[in-house]
Design a protein around this motif. Structure first.
Motif, mmCIF file in Angstrom:
data_model
loop_
_atom_site.group_PDB
_atom_site.id
_atom_site.type_symbol
_atom_site.label_atom_id
_atom_site.label_comp_id
_atom_site.label_asym_id
_atom_site.label_seq_id
_atom_site.Cartn_x
_atom_site.Cartn_y
_atom_site.Cartn_z
ATOM 1 N N LYS A 1 -16.375 -9.268 11.079
ATOM 2 C CA LYS A 1 -17.130 -9.348 12.305
ATOM 3 C C LYS A 1 -17.756 -8.027 12.583
ATOM 4 O O LYS A 1 -16.719 -7.084 12.382
ATOM 5 C CB LYS A 1 -16.494 -9.834 13.406
ATOM 6 N N ASN A 2 -18.856 -7.826 13.292
ATOM 7 C CA ASN A 2 -19.400 -6.405 13.422
ATOM 8 C C ASN A 2 -19.083 -6.066 15.016
ATOM 9 O O ASN A 2 -19.821 -5.499 15.533
ATOM 10 C CB ASN A 2 -20.661 -6.448 13.343
ATOM 11 N N SER A 3 -17.816 -6.594 15.617
ATOM 12 C CA SER A 3 -17.611 -6.012 16.909
ATOM 13 C C SER A 3 -17.390 -4.528 16.898
ATOM 14 O O SER A 3 -16.333 -4.163 16.031
ATOM 15 C CB SER A 3 -16.328 -6.966 17.440
ATOM 16 N N ARG A 4 -17.887 -3.938 17.640
ATOM 17 C CA ARG A 4 -17.580 -2.302 17.960
ATOM 18 C C ARG A 4 -18.043 -1.683 16.288
ATOM 19 O O ARG A 4 -17.533 -0.575 15.991
ATOM 20 C CB ARG A 4 -16.595 -1.907 18.185
ATOM 21 N N GLY A 5 -19.016 -2.414 15.675
ATOM 22 C CA GLY A 5 -19.393 -1.581 14.494
ATOM 23 C C GLY A 5 -18.327 -1.536 13.091
ATOM 24 O O GLY A 5 -18.147 -0.860 12.582
ATOM 25 N N THR A 6 -17.410 -2.514 13.348
ATOM 26 C CA THR A 6 -16.135 -2.349 12.316
ATOM 27 C C THR A 6 -16.524 -3.409 10.936
ATOM 28 O O THR A 6 -15.539 -3.482 10.122
ATOM 29 C CB THR A 6 -14.886 -3.080 13.085
ATOM 30 N N SER A 7 -17.524 -4.237 11.056
ATOM 31 C CA SER A 7 -17.759 -5.074 9.808
ATOM 32 C C SER A 7 -17.575 -4.151 8.640
ATOM 33 O O SER A 7 -18.229 -3.029 8.457
ATOM 34 C CB SER A 7 -19.204 -5.637 9.823
ATOM 35 N N GLY A 8 -16.750 -4.569 7.434
ATOM 36 C CA GLY A 8 -16.613 -3.913 6.492
ATOM 37 C C GLY A 8 -15.462 -2.884 6.484
ATOM 38 O O GLY A 8 -14.951 -2.396 5.156
ATOM 39 N N GLN A 9 -14.921 -2.589 7.581
ATOM 40 C CA GLN A 9 -13.843 -1.590 7.739
ATOM 41 C C GLN A 9 -12.510 -2.311 7.442
ATOM 42 O O GLN A 9 -12.540 -3.560 7.193
ATOM 43 C CB GLN A 9 -13.706 -0.998 9.078
ATOM 44 N N PRO A 10 -11.468 -1.528 6.817
ATOM 45 C CA PRO A 10 -10.258 -2.207 6.441
ATOM 46 C C PRO A 10 -9.725 -2.903 7.665
ATOM 47 O O PRO A 10 -9.850 -2.984 8.840
ATOM 48 C CB PRO A 10 -9.277 -1.057 6.446
#
Length: 419
Positions: free
Chosen positions: A318-327
């Motif tokens: 999910k891309n909440s706070r631009g975290t999509s793809g982060q660990p």
């Protein structure tokens, strides 16, 4: 009194924790020095837990206008009644709004009713013996550190030294008493950490194609997470830090390396970096599960751009706070289990699967008639425990209790027949 809180932050890719006021300024230079010298030698999650205990201590004494630093520096310390009041408050949850002896309902005229209501409220706010022990230990160790800072290597009067050692001795006695009390935990052979019926429902529910699956998205990722915890018995932190390079996608195609890192992993952008508490070891999983993990890595993970910046397997989808793809964060793993708990109508969390793994391991050892000492060596190896670890005794006690129950039932049957 300004509100003080615990703050975690990253600096140069390294995790730090501090006790700050509402302006994010450290509330006490000595508390900051203690955290960053003594407590920082531990794993970050342990440091944060100890700092949280220190926060509890500072909140309590600050609210009562008692400055521990000034007290220790002056050689007057805290009085015995002041300590007893603190000890009493240690029995309560940190968020408890009431003082231990405050009755907030003065309109109730009947004295007995007021007492009963107060006792009931206090019972609801009680914490575990381990929590009380941790708070007392933190006060003791902080006072010892302050004493060494102000008086170490200096000549102090016999009266000051005697007063300090008496206080510390009292804290140690109380600290040890809570440790002994918490050890008394009667073993129940009939109770499983997760009843088999609930466990079977969980296994069915987490399947991506299940009609009972409570997730609208990330079904494959969540299935792999639960399945890995179930098959390996590893901790939540160990799972969150598994990298693609840790998987053996060759040969037996059934092993994942669970490692304990030395120092901070600078490739990990997470504030709360996960960690492996026990020794490095290899976890064995079904080949079919490894194949599904490989499909996730090859086909699903690359859909999220930031996944290309690191090697961790499981990522935020999910891309909440631009975290999509982060660990994937530890908080997200907790949220997965919270949703499963609601769907199961049974509270289940990651560490319960570690206990369930050990229960199943004990039963498998029994069925295969494996020698008890060998079984424990195998368990230590699989869990990453040290050769001297006694953790397996908890599960041995359950097996022993089960045998005892069976023998007692047979003995009772013989007595009944004789009658």
């Amino acid at each position: 009194m300004s509100k003080i809180r615990l703050k975690k932050y990253l600096y140069g890719g390294i995790q730090f924790v501090s006790i700050v006021d509402e302006n994010d300024c450290p509330v006490d230079v000595y508390a900051t020095a203690y955290i960053n010298s003594v407590l920082s030698r531990k794993a970050f999650n342990t440091t944060a837990r100890y700092a949280n205990e220190l926060l509890f201590v500072l909140c309590y004494f600050t609210k009562r206008s008692i400055d521990l630093t000034v007290r220790v520096a002056s050689g007057k310390f805290i009085s015995y009644p002041e300590y007893l009041s603190f000890l009493d408050f240690c029995h309560h949850q940190k968020s408890a709004p009431l003082e231990p002896n405050v009755i907030p309902f003065l309109g109730v005229e009947d004295k007995h009713l007021r007492n009963a209501m107060t006792a009931n409220l206090r019972a609801f706010s009680k914490v575990s013996p381990e929590t009380i022990q941790g708070r007392v230990r933190r006060l003791r160790q902080y006072l010892e550190w302050l004493f060494d800072e102000f008086h170490g290597g200096k000549i102090v009067t016999d009266e000051v030294e005697d007063c300090f050692h008496k206080l510390i001795s009292k804290l140690k006695l109380d600290e040890h008493s809570f440790g002994r009390n918490s050890d008394f935990n009667p073993v129940s052979s009939s109770d499983s950490v997760i009843p088999d019926s609930v466990f079977e429902s969980l296994q069915e529910m987490i399947l991506p194609e299940s009609k009972n699956n409570p997730f609208k998205s990330s079904k494959v990722r969540n299935y792999l997470i639960v399945s890995l915890l179930e098959q390996t018995g590893i901790r939540r932190g160990a799972l969150a830090k598994i990298k693609i390079s840790d998987c053996r996608f060759h040969g037996s195609y059934d092993r994942i390396f669970i490692y304990r890192a030395r120092g901070a992993d600078l490739t990990d952008p997470r504030l709360e970096k996960p960690n492996q508490k026990t020794r490095s070891h290899e976890a064995v999983v079904d080949r079919s599960l490894m194949e599904k993990i490989k499909i996730y890595i090859d086909c699903i993970r690359p859909q999220f751009d930031q996944s290309k910046t690191h090697d961790f397997i499981f990522v935020s989808e999910k891309n909440s706070r631009g975290t999509s793809g982060q660990p994937l964060s530890l908080k997200t793993i907790n949220n997965i289990f919270n949703k499963l708990s609601n769907a199961l109508d049974f509270k289940v969390y990651p560490h319960m699967l570690r206990h369930k793994w050990n229960e199943k391991f004990s039963l498998a050892g029994q069925e295969q008639k494996i020698d008890g000492r060998l079984l424990e060596d195998m368990r230590r190896k699989a869990m990453g425990w040290s050769p001297r670890s006694t953790m397996g005794q908890v599960y041995n006690d359950k097996v022993l209790q089960r045998h005892t129950d069976e023998m007692m039932k047979r003995h009772q049957e013989i007595l009944d027949n004789n009658k």
